[in-house]
Design a protein around this motif. Structure first.
Motif, short mmCIF file in Angstrom:
data_model
loop_
_atom_site.label_atom_id
_atom_site.label_comp_id
_atom_site.label_asym_id
_atom_site.label_seq_id
_atom_site.Cartn_x
_atom_site.Cartn_y
_atom_site.Cartn_z
N PRO A 289 -7.47 -14.22 6.73
CA PRO A 289 -6.01 -14.20 6.83
C PRO A 289 -5.36 -15.23 5.89
N THR A 290 -6.04 -16.36 5.69
CA THR A 290 -5.50 -17.38 4.79
C THR A 290 -5.46 -16.87 3.36
N ALA A 291 -6.54 -16.21 2.94
CA ALA A 291 -6.57 -15.64 1.60
C ALA A 291 -5.49 -14.57 1.44
N PHE A 292 -5.29 -13.80 2.51
CA PHE A 292 -4.25 -12.77 2.48
C PHE A 292 -2.88 -13.40 2.29
N ARG A 293 -2.57 -14.44 3.06
CA ARG A 293 -1.26 -15.09 2.96
C ARG A 293 -1.04 -15.68 1.57
N ASP A 294 -2.07 -16.32 1.03
CA ASP A 294 -1.96 -16.92 -0.30
C ASP A 294 -1.71 -15.85 -1.36
N ARG A 295 -2.48 -14.78 -1.30
CA ARG A 295 -2.33 -13.72 -2.29
C ARG A 295 -0.98 -13.02 -2.13
N PHE A 296 -0.56 -12.80 -0.91
CA PHE A 296 0.72 -12.13 -0.65
C PHE A 296 1.87 -12.94 -1.25
N LYS A 297 1.86 -14.24 -1.01
CA LYS A 297 2.94 -15.07 -1.53
C LYS A 297 2.91 -15.12 -3.05
N ARG A 298 1.72 -15.12 -3.63
CA ARG A 298 1.60 -15.18 -5.09
C ARG A 298 2.18 -13.93 -5.74
N ILE A 299 1.96 -12.77 -5.12
CA ILE A 299 2.41 -11.51 -5.71
C ILE A 299 3.85 -11.19 -5.34
N VAL A 300 4.20 -11.34 -4.07
CA VAL A 300 5.51 -10.90 -3.60
C VAL A 300 6.57 -11.99 -3.75
N GLY A 301 6.14 -13.25 -3.72
CA GLY A 301 7.10 -14.34 -3.88
C GLY A 301 7.57 -14.92 -2.57
N THR A 302 7.04 -14.46 -1.44
CA THR A 302 7.38 -15.00 -0.14
C THR A 302 6.19 -14.78 0.78
N ASN A 303 6.24 -15.32 2.00
CA ASN A 303 5.11 -15.15 2.91
C ASN A 303 5.30 -13.91 3.78
N PRO A 304 4.23 -13.42 4.40
CA PRO A 304 4.32 -12.18 5.18
C PRO A 304 5.36 -12.22 6.30
N HIS A 305 5.50 -13.35 7.00
CA HIS A 305 6.46 -13.44 8.10
C HIS A 305 7.89 -13.32 7.60
N THR A 306 8.19 -14.01 6.50
CA THR A 306 9.54 -13.93 5.94
C THR A 306 9.82 -12.53 5.41
N TYR A 307 8.80 -11.94 4.79
CA TYR A 307 8.97 -10.58 4.29
C TYR A 307 9.28 -9.61 5.44
N ARG A 308 8.54 -9.73 6.54
CA ARG A 308 8.77 -8.85 7.68
C ARG A 308 10.17 -9.06 8.25
N ALA A 309 10.61 -10.29 8.33
CA ALA A 309 11.95 -10.56 8.86
C ALA A 309 13.02 -9.88 8.01
N ALA A 310 12.79 -9.79 6.72
CA ALA A 310 13.78 -9.20 5.82
C ALA A 310 13.73 -7.68 5.80
N PHE A 311 12.52 -7.10 5.95
CA PHE A 311 12.38 -5.67 5.68
C PHE A 311 11.83 -4.85 6.84
N HIS A 312 11.60 -5.44 8.00
CA HIS A 312 11.01 -4.69 9.09
C HIS A 312 11.91 -3.56 9.54
N SER A 313 11.34 -2.37 9.69
CA SER A 313 12.10 -1.19 10.11
C SER A 313 12.19 -1.15 11.62
N SER A 314 13.24 -0.48 12.10
CA SER A 314 13.40 -0.32 13.55
C SER A 314 12.42 0.70 14.10
N THR A 315 11.83 1.50 13.20
CA THR A 315 10.83 2.50 13.61
C THR A 315 9.46 1.90 13.47
N THR A 316 8.70 1.78 14.55
CA THR A 316 7.38 1.17 14.52
C THR A 316 6.35 2.11 15.06
N ASP A 317 5.06 1.78 14.76
CA ASP A 317 3.96 2.59 15.27
C ASP A 317 3.82 2.37 16.77
#
Length: 317
Positions: A289-317
Protein backbone atom coordinates in the motif's frame (compact mmCIF):
# COMPACT_ATOMS: atom_id res chain seq x y z
CA UNK A 1 -27.29 18.15 -25.57
CA UNK A 2 -24.20 20.08 -24.48
CA UNK A 3 -23.20 22.59 -27.16
CA UNK A 4 -19.51 23.39 -27.70
CA UNK A 5 -18.69 26.49 -29.75
CA UNK A 6 -15.15 26.68 -31.14
CA UNK A 7 -14.21 30.26 -32.00
CA UNK A 8 -12.07 30.61 -35.13
CA UNK A 9 -10.32 33.96 -35.34
CA UNK A 10 -8.04 35.12 -38.16
CA UNK A 11 -4.76 33.17 -38.32
CA UNK A 12 -6.22 30.40 -36.16
CA UNK A 13 -3.85 27.47 -35.59
CA UNK A 14 -5.42 24.48 -37.41
CA UNK A 15 -4.24 21.94 -34.83
CA UNK A 16 -5.86 23.89 -32.00
CA UNK A 17 -9.05 24.23 -34.03
CA UNK A 18 -9.28 20.55 -34.96
CA UNK A 19 -8.50 19.16 -31.50
CA UNK A 20 -11.77 20.10 -29.76
CA UNK A 21 -13.73 19.55 -32.96
CA UNK A 22 -12.56 15.95 -33.27
CA UNK A 23 -12.56 15.05 -29.58
CA UNK A 24 -16.00 16.39 -28.74
CA UNK A 25 -17.62 15.27 -32.01
CA UNK A 26 -16.51 11.66 -31.46
CA UNK A 27 -17.44 11.46 -27.77
CA UNK A 28 -20.33 9.09 -27.07
CA UNK A 29 -22.42 8.49 -23.98
CA UNK A 30 -22.76 4.92 -22.63
CA UNK A 31 -25.97 4.40 -24.65
CA UNK A 32 -24.21 5.46 -27.86
CA UNK A 33 -25.73 8.92 -28.17
CA UNK A 34 -23.46 11.88 -29.04
CA UNK A 35 -22.37 13.70 -25.91
CA UNK A 36 -21.80 17.06 -27.60
CA UNK A 37 -22.97 19.28 -30.42
CA UNK A 38 -19.99 21.15 -31.92
CA UNK A 39 -20.26 24.45 -33.77
CA UNK A 40 -17.41 26.30 -35.47
CA UNK A 41 -18.00 30.03 -35.06
CA UNK A 42 -16.18 32.91 -36.73
CA UNK A 43 -15.80 36.62 -36.15
CA UNK A 44 -15.89 37.02 -39.93
CA UNK A 45 -17.44 35.09 -42.85
CA UNK A 46 -13.99 33.91 -43.96
CA UNK A 47 -11.12 33.03 -41.63
CA UNK A 48 -7.46 32.69 -42.63
CA UNK A 49 -6.13 29.47 -41.13
CA UNK A 50 -2.70 29.64 -42.76
CA UNK A 51 -2.63 26.63 -45.04
CA UNK A 52 -6.31 27.07 -45.92
CA UNK A 53 -9.25 29.42 -45.50
CA UNK A 54 -12.27 28.58 -43.41
CA UNK A 55 -15.90 29.63 -43.75
CA UNK A 56 -17.39 29.07 -40.30
CA UNK A 57 -21.05 27.96 -40.43
CA UNK A 58 -21.88 30.08 -37.38
CA UNK A 59 -21.09 33.64 -36.30
CA UNK A 60 -20.46 35.29 -32.97
CA UNK A 61 -24.14 35.25 -32.08
CA UNK A 62 -23.93 31.45 -31.70
CA UNK A 63 -21.59 31.90 -28.73
CA UNK A 64 -24.55 33.00 -26.69
CA UNK A 65 -26.23 29.62 -27.14
CA UNK A 66 -23.17 27.56 -26.21
CA UNK A 67 -22.61 25.70 -22.96
CA UNK A 68 -18.85 25.71 -23.53
CA UNK A 69 -16.71 27.97 -25.71
CA UNK A 70 -13.26 26.82 -26.84
CA UNK A 71 -10.66 29.39 -27.88
CA UNK A 72 -7.94 27.94 -30.14
CA UNK A 73 -4.63 29.75 -30.42
CA UNK A 74 -3.71 32.11 -33.24
CA UNK A 75 -0.39 32.31 -35.07
CA UNK A 76 0.28 35.80 -33.70
CA UNK A 77 -0.87 35.85 -30.08
CA UNK A 78 -0.17 39.58 -29.84
CA UNK A 79 -2.60 40.47 -32.64
CA UNK A 80 -5.60 42.52 -31.60
CA UNK A 81 -8.76 40.53 -30.99
CA UNK A 82 -11.86 41.95 -32.72
CA UNK A 83 -13.84 44.07 -30.28
CA UNK A 84 -17.10 42.30 -31.11
CA UNK A 85 -15.49 38.94 -30.31
CA UNK A 86 -14.30 40.22 -26.94
CA UNK A 87 -17.74 41.61 -26.16
CA UNK A 88 -19.37 38.30 -27.10
CA UNK A 89 -16.98 36.37 -24.83
CA UNK A 90 -17.54 38.73 -21.91
CA UNK A 91 -21.30 38.45 -22.31
CA UNK A 92 -21.12 34.67 -22.51
CA UNK A 93 -19.05 34.55 -19.33
CA UNK A 94 -21.54 36.84 -17.58
CA UNK A 95 -24.27 34.39 -18.57
CA UNK A 96 -22.38 31.51 -16.97
CA UNK A 97 -20.92 29.91 -20.10
CA UNK A 98 -17.75 27.87 -19.57
CA UNK A 99 -14.80 29.18 -21.60
CA UNK A 100 -11.59 27.22 -22.20
CA UNK A 101 -8.51 28.12 -24.21
CA UNK A 102 -6.03 25.91 -26.03
CA UNK A 103 -2.37 26.93 -26.28
CA UNK A 104 -2.09 30.61 -27.33
CA UNK A 105 -5.86 30.91 -27.06
CA UNK A 106 -5.06 32.05 -23.52
CA UNK A 107 -4.08 35.41 -25.04
CA UNK A 108 -7.58 35.79 -26.47
CA UNK A 109 -9.13 34.90 -23.13
CA UNK A 110 -6.76 37.22 -21.26
CA UNK A 111 -7.66 40.08 -23.62
CA UNK A 112 -11.23 39.95 -22.30
CA UNK A 113 -9.98 40.72 -18.79
CA UNK A 114 -11.74 37.62 -17.50
CA UNK A 115 -8.46 36.02 -16.38
CA UNK A 116 -7.36 38.96 -14.26
CA UNK A 117 -6.49 37.74 -10.77
CA UNK A 118 -6.68 34.10 -11.84
CA UNK A 119 -4.10 31.41 -12.50
CA UNK A 120 -3.60 30.45 -16.15
CA UNK A 121 -1.19 28.74 -18.49
CA UNK A 122 -0.26 28.62 -22.17
CA UNK A 123 2.45 27.16 -24.40
CA UNK A 124 5.75 27.15 -22.51
CA UNK A 125 7.38 29.37 -25.14
CA UNK A 126 4.72 32.03 -24.63
CA UNK A 127 4.29 32.08 -20.85
CA UNK A 128 6.67 35.01 -20.35
CA UNK A 129 4.94 36.96 -23.10
CA UNK A 130 1.51 36.28 -21.59
CA UNK A 131 2.75 37.46 -18.20
CA UNK A 132 4.26 40.62 -19.73
CA UNK A 133 1.18 41.54 -21.75
CA UNK A 134 -1.29 40.66 -18.99
CA UNK A 135 0.42 41.26 -15.62
CA UNK A 136 -2.86 40.81 -13.75
CA UNK A 137 -2.90 37.14 -14.77
CA UNK A 138 -1.03 34.62 -12.60
CA UNK A 139 0.79 32.63 -15.30
CA UNK A 140 1.90 29.12 -14.36
CA UNK A 141 4.33 27.61 -16.90
CA UNK A 142 4.57 24.20 -15.20
CA UNK A 143 1.16 22.67 -15.77
CA UNK A 144 -0.77 21.07 -18.61
CA UNK A 145 -3.90 23.03 -17.85
CA UNK A 146 -5.54 25.17 -15.20
CA UNK A 147 -9.17 24.74 -14.18
CA UNK A 148 -10.73 27.77 -12.50
CA UNK A 149 -14.23 26.35 -12.76
CA UNK A 150 -15.83 28.37 -15.55
CA UNK A 151 -12.54 29.54 -17.03
CA UNK A 152 -9.86 27.06 -18.13
CA UNK A 153 -6.55 27.36 -19.98
CA UNK A 154 -4.20 24.75 -21.38
CA UNK A 155 -0.58 24.54 -22.43
CA UNK A 156 0.60 23.99 -25.99
CA UNK A 157 -0.61 21.65 -28.70
CA UNK A 158 -1.27 18.18 -27.22
CA UNK A 159 -2.21 19.69 -23.85
CA UNK A 160 -5.41 20.74 -25.59
CA UNK A 161 -6.29 17.04 -25.71
CA UNK A 162 -5.69 16.79 -21.98
CA UNK A 163 -7.98 19.75 -21.41
CA UNK A 164 -10.75 18.38 -23.63
CA UNK A 165 -10.63 15.02 -21.84
CA UNK A 166 -10.73 16.82 -18.50
CA UNK A 167 -13.87 18.67 -19.61
CA UNK A 168 -15.46 15.42 -20.77
CA UNK A 169 -14.71 13.84 -17.42
CA UNK A 170 -16.26 16.80 -15.62
CA UNK A 171 -19.37 16.57 -17.79
CA UNK A 172 -19.88 12.82 -18.14
CA UNK A 173 -17.52 10.91 -15.82
CA UNK A 174 -14.37 8.87 -16.20
CA UNK A 175 -15.79 6.02 -18.30
CA UNK A 176 -16.86 8.36 -21.10
CA UNK A 177 -13.56 10.26 -20.84
CA UNK A 178 -11.60 7.01 -21.01
CA UNK A 179 -13.39 6.00 -24.19
CA UNK A 180 -12.67 9.41 -25.71
CA UNK A 181 -9.01 9.02 -24.71
CA UNK A 182 -8.76 5.69 -26.47
CA UNK A 183 -10.26 7.16 -29.63
CA UNK A 184 -7.74 10.01 -29.45
CA UNK A 185 -4.83 7.56 -28.85
CA UNK A 186 -3.51 9.78 -26.09
CA UNK A 187 0.06 9.26 -24.83
CA UNK A 188 0.18 7.35 -21.60
CA UNK A 189 2.57 9.57 -19.68
CA UNK A 190 3.10 13.31 -19.75
CA UNK A 191 6.71 14.10 -18.95
CA UNK A 192 8.16 17.22 -17.34
CA UNK A 193 6.62 17.14 -13.88
CA UNK A 194 3.25 18.46 -15.03
CA UNK A 195 0.84 16.42 -12.92
CA UNK A 196 -2.26 15.39 -14.80
CA UNK A 197 -5.49 15.56 -12.88
CA UNK A 198 -7.29 13.69 -15.64
CA UNK A 199 -9.16 10.52 -15.02
CA UNK A 200 -9.18 7.43 -17.23
CA UNK A 201 -10.26 4.01 -16.02
CA UNK A 202 -7.63 2.52 -18.34
CA UNK A 203 -4.91 4.02 -20.51
CA UNK A 204 -5.66 4.47 -24.20
CA UNK A 205 -4.48 1.76 -26.58
CA UNK A 206 -3.15 2.52 -30.08
CA UNK A 207 -5.70 0.65 -32.20
CA UNK A 208 -4.37 -1.38 -35.08
CA UNK A 209 -0.80 -1.32 -33.81
CA UNK A 210 1.38 -4.39 -33.46
CA UNK A 211 1.22 -3.95 -29.69
CA UNK A 212 -2.55 -3.71 -29.37
CA UNK A 213 -3.10 -7.33 -28.17
CA UNK A 214 -0.25 -6.98 -25.67
CA UNK A 215 -1.55 -3.69 -24.31
CA UNK A 216 -5.03 -5.06 -23.86
CA UNK A 217 -3.59 -8.14 -22.14
CA UNK A 218 -1.65 -5.93 -19.74
CA UNK A 219 -4.79 -3.94 -18.93
CA UNK A 220 -6.69 -7.16 -18.23
CA UNK A 221 -3.97 -8.55 -15.96
CA UNK A 222 -2.77 -5.58 -13.91
CA UNK A 223 -3.54 -7.37 -10.62
CA UNK A 224 -1.04 -10.11 -11.46
CA UNK A 225 2.69 -10.03 -10.77
CA UNK A 226 3.69 -9.08 -14.30
CA UNK A 227 7.36 -8.80 -15.23
CA UNK A 228 9.15 -7.53 -18.31
CA UNK A 229 10.13 -11.10 -19.19
CA UNK A 230 6.54 -12.26 -18.79
CA UNK A 231 5.18 -9.47 -20.99
CA UNK A 232 7.81 -10.20 -23.63
CA UNK A 233 6.96 -13.90 -23.55
CA UNK A 234 3.28 -13.15 -24.09
CA UNK A 235 4.16 -10.81 -26.97
CA UNK A 236 6.48 -13.39 -28.53
CA UNK A 237 9.36 -10.91 -28.58
CA UNK A 238 12.68 -10.46 -26.89
CA UNK A 239 12.71 -7.90 -24.09
CA UNK A 240 14.92 -5.67 -26.23
CA UNK A 241 12.49 -5.75 -29.15
CA UNK A 242 9.53 -5.23 -26.82
CA UNK A 243 11.13 -2.15 -25.25
CA UNK A 244 11.92 -0.74 -28.68
CA UNK A 245 8.38 -1.29 -29.96
CA UNK A 246 6.91 0.32 -26.86
CA UNK A 247 9.13 3.37 -27.26
CA UNK A 248 8.14 3.68 -30.91
CA UNK A 249 4.41 3.19 -30.48
CA UNK A 250 3.59 4.47 -26.99
CA UNK A 251 6.49 6.74 -26.06
CA UNK A 252 7.16 4.82 -22.86
CA UNK A 253 8.33 1.41 -21.57
CA UNK A 254 6.26 -1.73 -20.89
CA UNK A 255 6.64 -1.41 -17.12
CA UNK A 256 5.77 2.30 -17.15
CA UNK A 257 2.69 1.46 -19.20
CA UNK A 258 1.77 -1.19 -16.64
CA UNK A 259 2.21 1.23 -13.74
CA UNK A 260 0.04 3.89 -15.37
CA UNK A 261 -2.59 1.29 -16.21
CA UNK A 262 -2.68 0.26 -12.55
CA UNK A 263 -3.01 3.86 -11.39
CA UNK A 264 -5.82 4.57 -13.79
CA UNK A 265 -7.70 1.52 -12.64
CA UNK A 266 -7.14 2.71 -9.09
CA UNK A 267 -8.59 6.11 -10.02
CA UNK A 268 -11.72 4.41 -11.26
CA UNK A 269 -12.05 2.32 -8.09
CA UNK A 270 -11.53 5.39 -5.91
CA UNK A 271 -14.27 7.16 -7.82
CA UNK A 272 -16.78 4.36 -8.18
CA UNK A 273 -16.40 2.23 -5.02
CA UNK A 274 -16.01 2.56 -1.27
CA UNK A 275 -13.20 -0.01 -1.11
CA UNK A 276 -10.45 0.91 1.36
CA UNK A 277 -7.31 2.33 -0.20
CA UNK A 278 -5.20 -0.62 0.93
CA UNK A 279 -7.64 -3.03 -0.72
CA UNK A 280 -7.53 -1.05 -3.96
CA UNK A 281 -3.73 -1.20 -3.90
CA UNK A 282 -3.93 -4.99 -4.00
CA UNK A 283 -6.75 -5.02 -6.56
CA UNK A 284 -4.64 -3.14 -9.09
CA UNK A 285 -1.45 -5.11 -8.52
CA UNK A 286 0.61 -3.21 -5.95
CA UNK A 287 2.16 -5.51 -3.38
CA UNK A 288 2.59 -2.68 -0.89
CA UNK A 289 0.00 0.00 0.00
CA UNK A 290 2.90 2.37 0.69
CA UNK A 291 4.33 1.82 -2.78
CA UNK A 292 0.85 2.38 -4.20
CA UNK A 293 0.43 5.70 -2.38
CA UNK A 294 3.87 6.91 -3.45
CA UNK A 295 3.32 5.98 -7.08
CA UNK A 296 -0.21 7.41 -7.10
CA UNK A 297 0.97 10.78 -5.81
CA UNK A 298 3.87 10.84 -8.26
CA UNK A 299 1.61 10.28 -11.26
CA UNK A 300 -1.64 12.00 -10.27
CA UNK A 301 -0.20 14.81 -8.17
CA UNK A 302 -2.21 14.08 -5.02
CA UNK A 303 -2.79 11.19 -2.61
CA UNK A 304 -5.56 8.58 -2.99
CA UNK A 305 -7.66 9.94 -0.09
CA UNK A 306 -7.64 13.49 -1.44
CA UNK A 307 -8.39 12.22 -4.92
CA UNK A 308 -11.39 10.24 -3.64
CA UNK A 309 -12.70 13.25 -1.74
CA UNK A 310 -12.63 15.28 -4.94
CA UNK A 311 -13.97 12.73 -7.42
CA UNK A 312 -15.92 10.03 -5.57
CA UNK A 313 -19.22 9.24 -7.28
CA UNK A 314 -22.50 8.87 -5.44
CA UNK A 315 -22.92 5.53 -7.24
CA UNK A 316 -20.88 2.81 -5.53
CA UNK A 317 -20.44 -0.93 -5.82
Amino acid sequence: MHTVAVLALDKVIPFDLSTPTEVFTRTRLPDGRPAYRVRICGAAPTVDAGAFTLQPPWGLDALGDADTIILPGCADPTAAVPADALDALRQAAANGTRIASICAGAFTLAATGLLDGLRATTHWRATDLLADLHPAVDVDPGVLYVDNGRLLTSAGAAAGLDLCLHLIRRDHGSAVAADAARLSVMPLEREGGQAQFIVHDQPPTPRGSVLEPVLRWIEDNTAKDLTLDGIAAYAGMSTRTLNRRFREQTGTTPLQWLLRSRIRQAQYLLEATDHPVDRIAGQVGFGSPTAFRDRFKRIVGTNPHTYRAAFHSSTTD
